[in-house]
Design an enzyme around this catalytic site. Sequence first.
Site, mmCIF file in Angstrom:
data_model
loop_
_atom_site.group_PDB
_atom_site.id
_atom_site.type_symbol
_atom_site.label_atom_id
_atom_site.label_comp_id
_atom_site.label_asym_id
_atom_site.label_seq_id
_atom_site.Cartn_x
_atom_site.Cartn_y
_atom_site.Cartn_z
ATOM 1 N N GLN A 46 1.006 -1.276 0.061
ATOM 2 C CA GLN A 46 -0.134 0.167 0.182
ATOM 3 C C GLN A 46 0.957 1.220 -0.010
ATOM 4 O O GLN A 46 1.864 1.199 0.597
ATOM 5 C CB GLN A 46 -0.993 -0.117 1.255
ATOM 6 C CG GLN A 46 -1.951 1.054 1.359
ATOM 7 C CD GLN A 46 -2.925 1.063 2.750
ATOM 8 O OE1 GLN A 46 -3.343 -0.004 2.769
ATOM 9 N NE2 GLN A 46 -2.761 1.724 3.538
ATOM 10 N N TYR A 132 4.291 7.364 1.900
ATOM 11 C CA TYR A 132 4.548 6.227 2.477
ATOM 12 C C TYR A 132 4.448 5.007 1.506
ATOM 13 O O TYR A 132 3.363 5.104 0.890
ATOM 14 C CB TYR A 132 3.684 5.944 3.740
ATOM 15 C CG TYR A 132 3.340 6.996 4.642
ATOM 16 C CD1 TYR A 132 3.764 6.803 5.841
ATOM 17 C CD2 TYR A 132 2.692 8.129 4.340
ATOM 18 C CE1 TYR A 132 3.706 7.646 7.118
ATOM 19 C CE2 TYR A 132 2.192 9.163 5.403
ATOM 20 C CZ TYR A 132 3.069 9.177 6.688
ATOM 21 O OH TYR A 132 2.691 10.102 7.793
ATOM 22 N N ASP A 169 -4.687 12.024 18.315
ATOM 23 C CA ASP A 169 -3.224 12.145 18.865
ATOM 24 C C ASP A 169 -2.945 12.684 20.065
ATOM 25 O O ASP A 169 -2.061 12.282 20.736
ATOM 26 C CB ASP A 169 -2.486 12.511 17.686
ATOM 27 C CG ASP A 169 -2.023 11.844 16.215
ATOM 28 O OD1 ASP A 169 -2.820 10.720 16.233
ATOM 29 O OD2 ASP A 169 -1.415 12.241 15.585
#
Length: 187
Positions: A46, A132, A169
Amino acid sequence: MKFFDTDIEGVVVIDPDPIEDDRGFFARTWCAREFEARGLNPNLVQCSTSFNRQKHTLRGLHYQLPPHAETKLVRCITGKIYDVAVDLRAGSPTYGKWTAAVLSAENRHILYIPEGCAHGFQTLVRNCEVFYQISAFYTPDAARGMRWDDPDIGIDWPECRKPITSERDRYFPSLADITPVEVKKAA
């Protein structure tokens, strides 16, 4: 590609080795054969991107639990970030330790983060895009995180008095409140 080990086993800074001419350059940023020869996970399934408008944006620290644990290959393709990996692997001699690298469009460094490590970054300039490559599919039920400002870890974030973070977060647990991640040893 050139590979540089960090203080945490398995976390590697990678520099493309460009071939230059009058037009510019060409460089590989990933090669399954080279990764496998170095004992790094070559299985990437991915790709994701993160765009961050504001300087001092902080994302992380994120990881996924096995069997969905992720290896990440992280590049900053626009802007400049301070990229961090924290070792959460059960039995690791560097458990709870962190390492960081500055990744930018200019230096083209890449950070390889193995399974069992949490990942996060802080933007050092406006308009950063982070790319990423990931070894496991995102699985919401396996997604976890830990405090970016945990004093027991003591990450030395640059210029990070009041970062811009997500609500999620802000309220992750500290290292003392998470279970170490059990990862399979490479064969």
